[in-house]
Design an enzyme around this catalytic site. Structure first.
Site, short mmCIF file in Angstrom:
data_model
loop_
_atom_site.label_atom_id
_atom_site.label_comp_id
_atom_site.label_asym_id
_atom_site.label_seq_id
_atom_site.Cartn_x
_atom_site.Cartn_y
_atom_site.Cartn_z
N ARG A 1 35.25 40.16 44.08
CA ARG A 1 34.98 38.84 44.64
C ARG A 1 34.84 38.81 46.15
NH1 ARG A 1 39.67 35.33 42.28
NH2 ARG A 1 40.73 37.36 42.30
N ARG B 1 28.14 37.03 39.37
CA ARG B 1 29.12 36.36 38.52
C ARG B 1 28.65 34.94 38.16
NH1 ARG B 1 31.75 33.03 36.54
NH2 ARG B 1 34.00 32.81 36.30
N TYR C 1 50.89 41.79 28.88
CA TYR C 1 50.02 40.63 28.72
C TYR C 1 49.98 40.15 27.27
CZ TYR C 1 48.22 41.38 33.45
OH TYR C 1 48.10 41.51 34.80
N ARG D 1 39.09 47.93 42.90
CA ARG D 1 38.38 46.64 42.95
C ARG D 1 37.29 46.64 44.00
NH1 ARG D 1 43.62 42.76 42.72
NH2 ARG D 1 44.30 43.24 40.60
N ASP E 1 37.45 45.37 32.59
CA ASP E 1 38.77 44.77 32.73
C ASP E 1 39.75 45.57 31.88
OD1 ASP E 1 40.13 42.16 33.82
OD2 ASP E 1 40.94 42.48 31.81
#
Length: 365
Positions: A37, A46, A160, A33, A83
């Protein structure tokens, strides 16, 4: 704009040599990552994209955020910004990211009939945006550092898809494993074929290393991990070894929370080039167990990036000592950077790895 690179820049080969367990001038480092963010420039891009999915599905923007950490830090590899849920999204499950809630599928997979409707997406059609991003990033990197392509493991994707969203325990899929293992194996089989095709396509598009994230492998007891996760990781590794392009690329397996007796050894037996390990095991112990069969990647606790600079440097030194004076170490976190991390702490970490890694290499020589 392509990043500047000198013809003799060691970053061209440092990461790749470490994965081959060859001598390097210092320990290479990249971070899971690393494009994310915690960077204000990422947050600005973003916001410009309008949504996370728009950001991931626009190759030019995916390229932009992939390169952002390399403009700040002296990293030894880039990783594709994407992703892990791109494959189930391409299968038509209706992926969305609710604000503050993470991923959610409009059409989760709950029955044998749901599984029967799933097909393997064509990477150059349904997932063309990922391949276009890989091609663009390779062009913009211009050889400065290698590019890592990646995918989620079949078990993690299935978690998921069956649950429909994130979960603490993924009780639905664990119930399926106990009550209807045949259906779960059919789901994992189609996912393994899809992941293998997806990674092979990334290799063909220009990725120079491949990584499989089994984020939720640690949910499974060792016998169930062998049946429902390891079996399919091994199948993907075998498929990639038979692929004309992917066969020559190093494969990194990262199974979070999977450190039990025999599990690391079994992962190494897949023929992968490297194992990523989380912070719940000593890097020295991991190396003693797998020997020199594979390189190791890791494994600083991401929370250490909230510590003072001198403590970050102390932890880097301890981790380098734990691995010892051997080739085959890629420094990384035990999982991804969290959004609250100060970018200056990342700069401290990267500098410490390279500076102290040189000393470790010299002592090893």
């Amino acid at each position: 704009m392509a990043l500047p690179v000198a013809a003799d820049d060691p970053r061209r080969t440092r990461f790749s040599r470490a994965l081959r367990r060859e001598a390097t001038d210092t320990t290479p480092v990249w971070l899971m990552r690393q494009a994310g963010r915690y960077l204000p420039e990422y947050r600005a891009t973003r916001a410009r994209a309008g949504s996370f999915l728009a950001l991931a599905k626009t190759p030019e923007l995916a390229c932009e955020v992939t390169l952002q950490p390399l403009l700040r830090f002296d990293l030894d590899a880039a990783i594709l910004f994407s992703d892990i849920l791109t494959i189930p999204d391409a299968m038509g499950l209706g992926l969305e990211f609710a604000q503050g809630e993470g991923p959610r599928f409009a059409r989760p997979v709950r029955s044998a009939a749901d599984i029967a409707h799933l097909g393997v997406p064509d990477p150059e059609t349904e997932l063309r945006y990922v391949m276009d991003a890989v091609r663009l990033i390779r062009h913009e990197l211009d050889g400065r550092v290698p590019l890592i392509g990646f995918a989620g493991s079949p078990w993690t994707l299935a978690c998921y898809m069956v649950e429909g969203t994130g979960s603490r325990d993924f009780a639905r899929i664990k119930a399926m494993a106990w009550n209807d293992p045949a259906s779960l194996h059919r789901l994992l089989d189609v996912l393994a074929r899809a992941v293998a095709a997806y990674l092979a396509a990334q290799a063909a598009a220009g990725a120079q290393a491949l990584m499989l994230f089994d984020t939720w492998g640690g949910l499974l007891a060792p016998p169930m991990f062998a049946e429902f996760s390891l079996r399919y990781l091994d199948a993907i590794a075998q498929h990639l070894r038979a692929h004309v392009v992917a066969a020559v690329l190093p494969l990194i397996l990262f199974a979070k929370g999977v450190n039990g007796a025999g599990q690391l050894e079994a992962l190494a037996d897949t023929g992968c080039a490297a194992l990523g390990v989380d912070w719940s095991i000593s890097l020295g112990e991991a190396r003693r167990r797998v020997g020199a069969r594979v390189a190791l990647q890791g494994n600083l606790d991401p929370a250490a990036l909230h510590a003072q600079p001198e403590i970050i440097e102390r932890e880097v030194a301890a981790l380098l000592r734990a691995f010892g004076p051997h080739p085959g170490h890629v420094f990384n976190l035990g999982h991804g950077i969290t959004p609250e991390v100060d970018p200056e702490s990342v700069a401290v970490l990267v500098d410490a790895v390279h500076r102290l890694g040189r000393r470790a290499v010299a002592e090893g020589g």
